[in-house]
Each structure stands twice: as structure tokens, then as C-alpha cells.
Design a protein around this motif. Structure first.
Motif, short mmCIF file in Angstrom:
data_model
loop_
_atom_site.label_atom_id
_atom_site.label_comp_id
_atom_site.label_asym_id
_atom_site.label_seq_id
_atom_site.Cartn_x
_atom_site.Cartn_y
_atom_site.Cartn_z
N ASP A 93 0.93 -1.07 0.05
CA ASP A 93 -0.18 0.02 -0.07
C ASP A 93 0.93 1.29 0.25
O ASP A 93 0.33 2.41 -0.61
CB ASP A 93 -0.71 0.09 1.14
N ILE A 94 2.00 1.08 0.54
CA ILE A 94 2.82 2.27 0.61
C ILE A 94 3.83 2.27 -0.35
O ILE A 94 4.17 3.22 -1.38
CB ILE A 94 3.62 2.25 1.96
N LYS A 161 0.96 3.56 8.71
CA LYS A 161 0.55 2.84 10.13
C LYS A 161 0.22 1.57 10.20
O LYS A 161 0.08 1.08 8.88
CB LYS A 161 -0.58 3.73 10.64
N ILE A 162 0.41 0.73 11.09
CA ILE A 162 0.39 -0.58 10.91
C ILE A 162 -1.36 -0.89 11.32
O ILE A 162 -1.83 -0.68 12.53
CB ILE A 162 1.00 -1.47 12.14
N ASN A 163 -1.97 -1.64 10.38
CA ASN A 163 -3.44 -2.05 10.87
C ASN A 163 -3.34 -3.30 11.20
O ASN A 163 -3.25 -4.17 10.59
CB ASN A 163 -4.06 -2.15 9.40
N ARG A 166 -5.79 -5.93 9.89
CA ARG A 166 -5.70 -6.52 8.48
C ARG A 166 -4.39 -7.18 8.41
O ARG A 166 -4.04 -7.81 7.59
CB ARG A 166 -5.81 -5.31 7.76
N GLY A 167 -3.55 -6.77 9.44
CA GLY A 167 -2.05 -7.50 9.47
C GLY A 167 -1.10 -7.01 8.25
O GLY A 167 -0.50 -7.76 7.73
N ARG A 168 -1.41 -5.40 7.98
CA ARG A 168 -0.42 -4.98 7.13
C ARG A 168 -0.27 -3.30 7.34
O ARG A 168 -0.91 -2.84 8.25
CB ARG A 168 -1.24 -5.03 5.68
N ALA A 169 0.68 -2.96 6.75
CA ALA A 169 0.91 -1.52 6.71
C ALA A 169 0.12 -0.76 5.72
O ALA A 169 -0.03 -1.21 4.66
CB ALA A 169 2.73 -1.31 6.52
#
Length: 486
Positions: A93-94, A161-163, A166-169
Motif C-alpha cells: 500500500d505504501i 501505520k500498522i493495521n 488486517r495485518g499490514r501497513a
């Protein structure tokens, strides 16, 4: 044997080799685009034919190199999905945002104006056509910046940020990603290093012809233009490299400690820089070294009295920070070590500096001895010809230092490299693809070098002319003929 067939090691080897191979073409594309734009600008402003001939010569070299860079660059995108799916899922995502911007904005911008430049010689007004090559260079540096911003996230993750659910950045600020201080300092360092490479390629081509007494007027101009480019770019590379070192020390102190093989925290005079060192195989103990007092302190802190943290203290700090209580799945290496391969980091840092400085020194000497004549012994021209690979090799070992000095992290402080690899890809599949890429890339290297060598040895092409009736003569330049050479 088991270590050799480890999927993580093979994936790292494959990504490292294909990335370094691709990066051979990147700096020459960026640097040569600017130098060709300058040559064409001088032709437009002065009307001197020799600058048009040089524009055509180095323009063809630029285009060949650009095409090869596009082909090899495509593989880089695929590799994230092939061998690094955990990494792609966790930070895509980043990391994907600046890469998408590079493809959708910078690359298409660059490719569009390359097309206009190639086919616009006889169709666009002279100054409009000149503008297209400047836009090509602008597109190439924009492309470089977006890619460096993606890499900077791996070195110094910001804007996310860490979600946990959902276990992802997830991306929170694209501005923070694009204005990452690592990217802002890496960018000028990379662009100036690219100009060094393009400059010495010009020096090498000129030296080959001057050795044979060919195209003396054009090649003397090329030689001095390339040498001055290399020297000025080296000065800028050194200054920007110092700024990058300060940011690196702030964001990745372990990398700076490993670059100096400094195991114990040191300050002031004790924080010295070793020009040369011999040590035990693990690099933990020094046997002999030649040192400059205070220099490591200055490089790391911009102060002669600064403190440089040592490997041992940082290892203890990182162990407590990343391997303590809580979820350490992505942040604690299996072996618990946060120390990169010290001897690789140490020597890559010095080879990067040494190779670049040697190329600049040869250019300084070359400018001095050719200020009045180009009638020189053949061995002098041989030295100039073989200067060409030096800045390229400096850039390659510089990237080895940048990436291997970050280990064991794939994203510093967020995810380790071993956690980023694709879990379902067996070692034999990575090994086969590594072998295939090596064979294919080897063949492409032969083709690339052969084409560039052929164009370079042909020298500046003759410019066809036509008189007022359209017949060849001493009249105006035949722009139809100009278009066909590309």
C-alpha cells in the motif's frame, strides 16, 4: 549446500543481481540525456555543425541504453510478486504508491517526449524539438526520484501505520513518503553519480578516436566536456554524499557503524576513519589499519567531537527493542543478529569512494595534459578509455553498501528480510529463474555493449546537405536525413 538452497538467500541473490544489472543502464540514461540536451542546445544557439554531429552520436548511444533499461526494469516489478509476496502484501500500500507514480507519470512522460525527439527532427521547429530532449531528461529524473522515494521507505519508513486487524501497513501520507529525508538526500547523490558515468563514457569515446587521430576537433571538445562534467559531478557527489551520510547515521546508525567496522562506541579522535584495514575473518578484531583521526566523527555527525555508536551497543539496543515482549514475528531475526555482513559493508563503502575519486583524478590529469595538444602516447589514451567503468562500478558498490548495510531489514524496524520472502516458492524454482535471468542478461549485455561499441567507433555521422533545389550540396541541413538516423 543447504545454505545455498535456502529460498531467502536465493531470492536475495536473484533480486540483487537483476537490480545491479538494471542499474548499469539507469545512470547512463539519466546522465546522457542531460549531456545530449546540452550538446543540442549549443548547436541551436551557435549553429556549429560539430555539436549537431555530437548530438546525433551520443543521442544514439542514449537511445540504445534507454531501450535496454526499460527491458531489464520490467523484471524488477515482477520480482516483488514472484519472490517477495509477503513483503508486497504487508507494505504494498505504501511501497507501491511511488512506483505507480513513476510508471503512470514519469515513465510515460519520458517515453512520449523520446518519441517526439526521435521523429520530430524534420517535423518540429528547431527550438520546440530542442525542448523535447530537455523534457526527456526531466522525465528521467522524475522517474529516478519516485523510485528513490520507494527505496527510502525501506531505509527509513515514514507516512504509514500498522493495521493490526488486517495485518499490514497502510499509507497515511504520500507527502511524507515522497519527502522522506533519505530520498531528498539520495536524489542529488544519485543524479550527480549518473552524470559522472555519462561524462566518462564521453571521455572514453573521445579517447578511442583521438588515439587514432580521428575527428580531432569534435573529439577534443567531447573529451574536455566529458572530463569537466565528471569533475564537477564528483565534487557534487562528495558533498551530497556527506549529507546522505548524516541522514543515514540518524536513521540507520548500524549501517554507519558497520561501514567503519566500529564495534565500540567512539567519540572525537577515537572515532577515526580507516583508509585500509586488516582484521579477523569475522571482522570483529582489527589487526592493522591506516586511520585518519576524527574523520568518522565528522562524516557521521558533522562535528569533530561527535559520538558514533558502535555495533555492540546497537546490537544490544535493537535486541531489547525488537526482540523483547510482544509480537516479534516481523521484527526479530531468527538468529537474533542485527549486524550486517561487516566486511561487505566496510569495503563497499571504500570502493565506492575510491573508484569515484580515481575517475575524477584521471579527468583532472586529462584536462591538464590536453590543454594545448592531443598528440599524446597511446598508453595515455588507453587509460582514458578504461576510465569508463569506474563511476559505474562506484555506483554499483554504493548500492551494495546501501542495501546490504540495511540488513537484516527489508523495511528498517518494520519487517526483516527473511519475513518478506514468498512462503510458497520452493528453492529450486528460485534457482531455475536465477539461472535463466543470468543467461538472458548475459546475452543482453553482449548485445548492448556490441551496439554501443559499434556506434561509438563509427564516430560523429556526416550531416547530409541540400541546396535550394533539394540536391545535395553546400546548402541547408537535410532534416529528413536527420530523422532517419534514429
Amino acid at each position: 549446500m543447504n545454505e545455498f538452497l535456502d529460498p531467502v538467500s536465493l531470492a536475495r541473490w536473484q533480486f540483487g543481481l537483476t537490480t545491479l544489472y538494471h542499474f548499469i543502464f539507469v545512470p547512463l540514461t539519466i546522465g546522457m540525456a542531460l549531456l545530449v540536451a546540452i550538446l543540442q542546445t549549443v548547436w541551436v544557439r551557435t549553429g556549429k555543425e560539430k555539436y549537431l554531429r555530437l548530438t546525433r552520436l551520443f543521442g544514439k548511444i542514449f537511445l540504445i541504453n534507454f531501450a535496454m533499461g526499460v527491458v531489464t526494469g520490467i523484471v524488477q516489478e515482477f520480482q516483488f510478486g514472484m519472490n517477495w509476496s509477503n513483503y508486497s502484501r504487508f507494505v504494498g500500500d505504501i511501497f507501491g504508491a511511488p512506483l505507480a507514480m513513476e510508471g503512470l507519470i514519469a515513465f510515460f512522460f519520458e517515453a512520449t517526449f523520446i518519441g517526439l525527439w526521435i521523429f520530430g527532427w524534420d517535423k518540429l521547429p528547431k527550438k520546440i524539438h530542442l525542448m523535447t530532449i530537455w523534457f526527456v531528461w526531466l522525465g528521467s529524473v522524475l522517474s529516478a526520484y519516485f523510485i528513490l522515494a520507494a527505496n527510502a521507505f525501506m531505509q527509513n519508513p515514514e507516512g504509514f501505520k500498522i493495521n493490526e486487524e488486517r495485518g499490514r501497513a497502510e499509507l497515511t501520507s504520500i507527502v511524507d513518503v515522497l519527502l522522506n529525508p533519505v530520498a531528498l538526500t539520495q536524489f542529488p547523490h544519485t543524479i550527480l553519480a549518473a552524470l559522472m558515468f555519462a561524462g566518462v563514457v564521453m571521455v572514453s569515446v573521445a579517447a578511442w578516436h583521438l588515439k587514432r587521430g580521428q575527428f580531432v576537433d569534435e573529439m577534443r571538445t567531447t573529451l574536455r566536456f566529458g572530463a569537466w562534467t565528471n569533475i564537477i559531478a564528483f565534487a557534487g557527489t562528495a558533498l551530497s554524499g556527506h549529507s546522505l551520510g548524516l541522514v543515514m547515521t540518524e536513521t540507520q546508525p548500524m549501517k554507519m557503524a558497520a561501514a567503519e567496522a566500529m564495534y565500540n562506541t567512539s567519540s572525537g579522535r577515537d572515532a577515526s576513519f580507516s583508509l585500509f584495514s586488516l582484521g579477523t575473518p569475522d571482522g570483529a578484531h582489527e589487526i592493522f589499519s591506516v586511520r585518519i583521526p576524527y574523520l568518522a566523527s565528522f562524516l557521521a555527525t558533522n562535528s569533530l567531537d561527535g559520538t558514533v555508536e558502535g555495533i555492540n551497543d546497537l546490537q544490544a539496543e535493537y535486541t531489547e527493542m525488537y526482540c523483547g515482549a510482544g509480537d516479534t514475528l516481523l521484527t526479530c531475526p531468527t538468529d537474533g543478529s542485527f549486524v550486517p555482513i561487516v566486511w561487505v559493508t566496510y569495503w563497499a563503502f571504500r570502493w565506492m569512494i575510491g573508484l569515484g575519486a580515481l575517475a575524477a583524478l584521471i579527468s583532472v590529469v586529462g584536462l591538464w595534459i590536453t590543454r594545448k595538444t592531443v598528440e599524446l602516447p597511446k598508453w595515455v589514451w588507453n587509460v582514458a578509455i578504461w576510465t569508463a567503468p569506474l563511476p559505474m562500478l562506484a555506483s554499483l558498490v554504493g548500492w551494495i553498501f546501501t542495501e546490504m548495510g540495511r540488513q537484516p531489514w527489508i523495511v528498517f524496524g518494520v519487517m526483516t528480510t527473511e519475513q518478506g520472502v514468498s512462503p510458497g516458492v520452493p528453492a529450486w524454482a528460485v534457482l531455475i529463474s536465477l539461472a535463466v535471468f543470468t543467461i538472458v542478461y548475459g546475452g543482453l549485455a553482449v548485445v548492448e555493449f556490441g551496439l554501443i561499441k559499434k556506434i561509438a567507433q563509427e564516430g560523429p555521422p556526416e550531416i547530409a546537405r541540400k541546396d535550394d533545389d533539394g540536391d545535395d550540396g553546400s546548402g541547408s541541413i537535410d532534416h529528413d536525413q536527420l530523422a532517419t538516423v534514429y
